[in-house]
Scaffold this active site. Structure first.
Site, mmCIF file in Angstrom:
data_model
loop_
_atom_site.group_PDB
_atom_site.id
_atom_site.type_symbol
_atom_site.label_atom_id
_atom_site.label_comp_id
_atom_site.label_asym_id
_atom_site.label_seq_id
_atom_site.Cartn_x
_atom_site.Cartn_y
_atom_site.Cartn_z
ATOM 1 C CD GLU A 152 0.227 -6.056 1.864
ATOM 2 O OE1 GLU A 152 0.987 -5.378 2.576
ATOM 3 O OE2 GLU A 152 -0.724 -5.569 1.239
ATOM 4 C CD GLU A 305 -4.743 -6.144 3.320
ATOM 5 O OE1 GLU A 305 -4.340 -4.966 3.242
ATOM 6 O OE2 GLU A 305 -4.085 -7.045 3.845
ATOM 7 C CD1 TRP A 313 -1.274 2.766 4.559
ATOM 8 C CD2 TRP A 313 -0.285 3.279 2.616
ATOM 9 N NE1 TRP A 313 -1.913 2.048 3.567
ATOM 10 C CE2 TRP A 313 -1.316 2.341 2.369
ATOM 11 C CE3 TRP A 313 0.466 3.744 1.539
ATOM 12 C CZ2 TRP A 313 -1.619 1.867 1.095
ATOM 13 C CZ3 TRP A 313 0.173 3.271 0.261
ATOM 14 C CH2 TRP A 313 -0.861 2.344 0.058
#
Ligand code: GAL
Length: 675
Positions: A152, A305, A313
């Site tokens: 990422e 993912e 989160w």
């Protein structure tokens, strides 16, 4: 470049084997559970640098050798990561220059991850070394399937001297002279003219073009870093495909520029099911992002993912209700993914993500609901291998332009509150999702408009070089274009257009003023009697209402209230063989539904099913030569009945023949093949 087409639909997870080296019985159990859950890939080594090189130059590959071998012995493949996403502590202390410097000139401590300086020659050198060693060591390993470069990447913007020197060099290449830069940035405003390149620092929000160029530079620097990471991989493993995981686009990276350099697009998707946004809206939004990731390369992509259960989160993240895991996983496949992968295989014991969902929880066995749900997805994927070469094809494209998003975010407008660019793009997408019409989500500059019948352009504030000409050619050749308020205000440098607007002759009108509305202000548009789209009634509008004059365009709807009552709010212009429609104000969802239903009918756009779908149910089609796969997905919590029309279908999983109608349970899905 080797475009990636797998032999099987990928099912797996991020596997942090290195966190469990002291627990051999757990590692043993992992492989048994992976087989049980029908996993066939694991993404490994993503955050393994500190275990691969515990001290400078001391390389320890034993554990990774073991992991690669065990994957292979258990019939799994490795998506092997390069470890640059998290730098080891010793590296950050020995070479402080690799740590980011913030906009106040403060160097970060060694903490967190994804926070290296993208320019630092030392970091690049260390990364090149470890990447080369990984490629040398595993190039012939039978488990190696693909490279997962870093993790990422983000545009975090490092303000160190090295980055500033590179930024000034980048500007010199772009503008040549300071005079050209001063003009492009309009720096005479507030006396911000630069007389020397070294005066330029990326900290002045009043010069929008400076900040925009800084974002472009940071993007280019991260892309350059990625490409440098790939050099040893391409050299030593030319046959092994390379990818990096993109994120839902809030990273300030222009993925349209990355896409040509990955062999397959991969992304990480974390929709907030069962949140304050209703699940149908979450389903629409996720469908939009899945279509975006397919559109980057116009090819199947990978879901690298997703969470098998919850995140830790999102503030509040609720467990997925029954059926939702299968639905949300196969939703990706319906929109073109050839994989369903998770973060994470096993919940870690410590650190920030220990309470993030995982396939295997702290309990450590496979008797959980989540594990059963994951196994169910594995079983479905194993039965769906025929899908692999198929993809979704679209007659409709919607421009969602990332650089436009940056520029629009920076802009200070008479109404800056609730610009809502992404949300509005999704609002324009939603009617097509509901009608079962495929949409490509494309860029204004990188994309070819010619394959489409309908091109939708919401809020394209920044009209970059060449885009007006592409739009004109598209319409001239028979295309239908929809452009909205807040479009074509500035050029690539965020300089306002002066004189005639570049879209003026295409749209056949000009915008004279924009009324902006407080939430308590009332405005609406009323379609004109006998308008060619058959629209009727009254449609409220919010936030923005352009006051326009028509040159060659014809009005389709007019404003209801205020000093511009009776003036056009929706207009169409015949241009060449096509037509350009201008939507001058921000309508609600009801208008967009009626409007796009009417347009789709006129343009005879092909739908997944000829009959209307119940609210909250979508149909998506993957095609391949003569085969078609129809995904029917119900994002409502209650059962919904779908009219299949006259055709005969076969259920791909049960082989059962189907005609007439079909009832799908709450959050259910069916995959059909027309007979
Ligand atoms: C992703 C990241 C993973 C993990 C996950 C948690 O953005 O790539 O490493 O942190 O989020 O949801």
């Amino acid at each position: 470049m080797k475009l990636f087409q797998p032999d099987f639909l990928l099912h797996g997870a991020d596997y942090n084997y290195e966190q469990w080296l002291d627990y051999p019985e757990i590692l043993e159990e992992d492989f048994r559970l992976m087989r049980q859950a029908q996993c066939n890939v694991m993404s490994i080594g993503i955050f393994g640098w500190a275990m691969l090189e515990p001290e400078e130059g001391d390389f320890q590959f034993d554990w990774l050798d073991q992991l690669m071998d065990r994957l292979d012995e258990n019939g799994l493949k490795a998506i092997l990561a390069t470890p640059s996403g998290a730098k080891p502590v010793w590296l950050a202390h020995t070479y402080p220059e690799i740590r980011l410097v913030d906009r106040n000139g403060q160097r970060q401590p060694q903490w967190m991850r994804h926070n290296h300086c993208p320019t630092s020659p030392i970091y690049r050198e260390k990364v090149a070394l470890i990447n080369s060693l990984l490629a040398q060591r595993y190039q012939h390993h039978p488990a190696l399937l693909m490279w997962h470069v870093s993790n990422e990447y983000g545009a975090h913007g490092c303000h160190c001297d090295l980055c500033y020197a590179a930024f000034r060099q980048w500007l010199q290449e772009r503008y040549g002279t300071l005079d050209a830069l001063n003009h492009a940035w309009w720096t005479t405003f507030w006396s911000h003219r630069y007389s020397d390149w070294t005066q330029i620092e990326a900290v002045d929000p009043s010069i929008h073009a400076l900040m925009l160029d800084w974002m472009r530079f940071v993007n280019d620097q991260v892309l350059d870093f990625y490409r440098a990471e790939c050099v040893p991989l391409r050299e030593l493993t030319p046959e092994t495909p390379i990818t990096t995981n993109f994120m839902r686009p809030n990273t300030d990276l222009d993925y349209w520029q990355f896409a040509p350099y990955v062999d397959v697009v991969a992304w990480d998707s974390y929709p907030a099911w069962h949140s304050e946004t209703d699940d149908v809206a979450v389903g629409v939004m996720t469908g939009f992002y899945q279509d975006l990731h397919r559109s980057y390369k116009q090819r199947p992509f990978l879901l690298m993912e997703s969470t098998p259960s919850v995140t830790n989160w999102q503030g509040i993240s609720r467990p997925k209700r029954p059926n939702v895991h299968l639905l949300s996983s196969l939703q990706a496949v319906a929109h073109g993914s050839n994989s369903v992968q998770y973060f994470q295989w096993r919940q870690s014991r410590g650190g920030q993500e220990k309470f993030h969902g995982a396939v295997v929880s702290h309990a450590g066995h496979g008797r959980t609901r989540v594990f059963q749900d994951v196994t169910d997805v594995g079983q479905h994927l194993a039965q769906l291998a025929d899908l692999i070469p198929s993809c979704n094809t679209a007659e409709v494209a919607l421009i969602y332009d990332l650089q436009n998003e940056w520029a629009l975010e920076l802009a200070q407008l008479p109404r800056s509150k609730d610009k809502l660019y992404q949300e509005r793009c999704i609002a324009h997408y939603r009617p097509f999702w509901q009608m079962g019409i495929t949409v490509d989500v494309i860029d204004s500059v990188a994309a070819d408009f010619s394959p489409y019948k309908l091109l939708i352009v919401p809020m394209l504030y920044m009209l970059r070089e060449g885009v007006a000409a592409k739009m004109e050619a598209f319409v001239r050749q028979g295309g239908t274009l929809v452009v909205t308020y807040l479009s074509a205000l500035v050029n690539d440098s965020d300089l306002a257009f002066v004189g005639d607007n570049p879209l003026q002759s295409l749209l056949g009108l000009g915008v004279e003023e924009t009324d902006v509305l407080f939430d308590h202000n009332t405005q609406a548009m009323r379609p004109l009697p006998d308008n060619e789209l058959g629209l009727d009634g009254r449609y409220p509008v919010h936030h923005y209402a352009d006051i326009i004059h028509l040159d060659t365009a014809r009005p389709l709807a007019e404003y209801e209230n205020d000093f511009y009552a009776g003036q056009p709010a929706l207009a169409v212009n015949e241009y060449g063989d096509g037509r350009a429609i201008y939507l001058a104000a921000r309508p609600d969802q009801r208008f967009l539904t009626d409007f796009y239903q009417a347009l789709s009918g006129r343009l005879a756009l092909s739908r997944a099913l000829p009959t209307p779908l119940p609210e909250g149910v979508t149909a998506q089609v993957r095609r391949h030569e003569l085969s078609q796969y129809l995904f029917l997905m119900n994002f409502q919590a209650t059962p919904q009945t779908i009219d299949l029309g006259q055709a005969n279908y076969q259920d791909m999983l049960s082989d059962q023949g189907l005609t007439g109608s079909l009832t799908i349970p709450g959050y259910g899905l069916r995959i059909l093949r027309p007979q």
